[in-house]
Design a protein around this motif. Structure first.
Motif, PDB file in Angstrom:
ATOM      1  N   HIS A  52      10.317  -8.627  33.499  1.00 26.66           N
ATOM      2  CA  HIS A  52       9.029  -8.229  33.354  1.00 26.66           C
ATOM      3  C   HIS A  52       8.396  -8.168  35.043  1.00 26.66           C
ATOM      4  O   HIS A  52       7.751  -7.129  35.350  1.00 26.66           O
ATOM      5  CB  HIS A  52       8.164  -9.194  32.888  1.00 26.66           C
ATOM      6  N   HIS A  55       9.782  -5.160  36.822  1.00 23.49           N
ATOM      7  CA  HIS A  55       9.081  -3.928  36.086  1.00 23.49           C
ATOM      8  C   HIS A  55       7.733  -4.019  36.798  1.00 23.49           C
ATOM      9  O   HIS A  55       7.428  -2.588  37.213  1.00 23.49           O
ATOM     10  CB  HIS A  55       8.842  -4.037  34.600  1.00 23.49           C
ATOM     11  N   VAL A  56       7.121  -4.947  36.997  1.00 25.86           N
ATOM     12  CA  VAL A  56       5.551  -4.749  37.514  1.00 25.86           C
ATOM     13  C   VAL A  56       6.001  -4.309  38.974  1.00 25.86           C
ATOM     14  O   VAL A  56       4.802  -3.387  39.488  1.00 25.86           O
ATOM     15  CB  VAL A  56       5.094  -6.086  37.394  1.00 25.86           C
ATOM     16  N   ARG A  58       8.424  -2.442  40.479  1.00 20.74           N
ATOM     17  CA  ARG A  58       8.778  -1.097  40.527  1.00 20.74           C
ATOM     18  C   ARG A  58       7.516   0.013  40.067  1.00 20.74           C
ATOM     19  O   ARG A  58       7.470   1.067  40.501  1.00 20.74           O
ATOM     20  CB  ARG A  58       9.847  -0.853  39.679  1.00 20.74           C
ATOM     21  N   THR A  59       6.607  -0.640  39.234  1.00 20.46           N
ATOM     22  CA  THR A  59       5.489   0.544  38.802  1.00 20.46           C
ATOM     23  C   THR A  59       4.344  -0.044  39.653  1.00 20.46           C
ATOM     24  O   THR A  59       3.278   0.940  39.337  1.00 20.46           O
ATOM     25  CB  THR A  59       5.267   0.128  37.275  1.00 20.46           C
ATOM     26  N   GLY A  60       4.113  -0.769  40.550  1.00 22.43           N
ATOM     27  CA  GLY A  60       3.169  -0.978  41.168  1.00 22.43           C
ATOM     28  C   GLY A  60       1.996  -1.474  40.642  1.00 22.43           C
ATOM     29  O   GLY A  60       0.856  -1.186  41.103  1.00 22.43           O
ATOM     30  N   SER A  61       2.172  -1.990  39.448  1.00 24.79           N
ATOM     31  CA  SER A  61       1.203  -2.502  38.714  1.00 24.79           C
ATOM     32  C   SER A  61       0.665  -3.879  38.849  1.00 24.79           C
ATOM     33  O   SER A  61       0.139  -4.805  38.248  1.00 24.79           O
ATOM     34  CB  SER A  61       1.251  -2.256  37.283  1.00 24.79           C
TER      35      SER A  61
END
Length: 62
Positions: A52, A55-56, A58-61
């Protein structure tokens, strides 16, 4: 059952003196991360939270 940790260096390590990289070791239930220049400090987690986090990032969120 006790597992001996086998540390692997990141493929992104600087290749120089080898002391500026992240190392990873795993057991059947946990992942262990440490920096080569401070091997006594170890972050222990499981696959789900680490997946998780990556993923956060990598996606810039974050």
């Amino acid at each position: 059952m006790e597992h001996t940790l086998r540390w692997q260096k990141s493929t992104f390590s600087d290749g120089g003196n080898g002391n500026t990289c992240v190392e990873l070791a795993s057991t059947p239930t946990t992942l262990h991360l440490r920096e080569s220049d401070d091997p006594t400090t170890v972050l222990t987690t499981t696959r789900t939270p680490l997946t998780h986090l990556l993923h956060v990032i990598r996606t810039g969120s974050l």
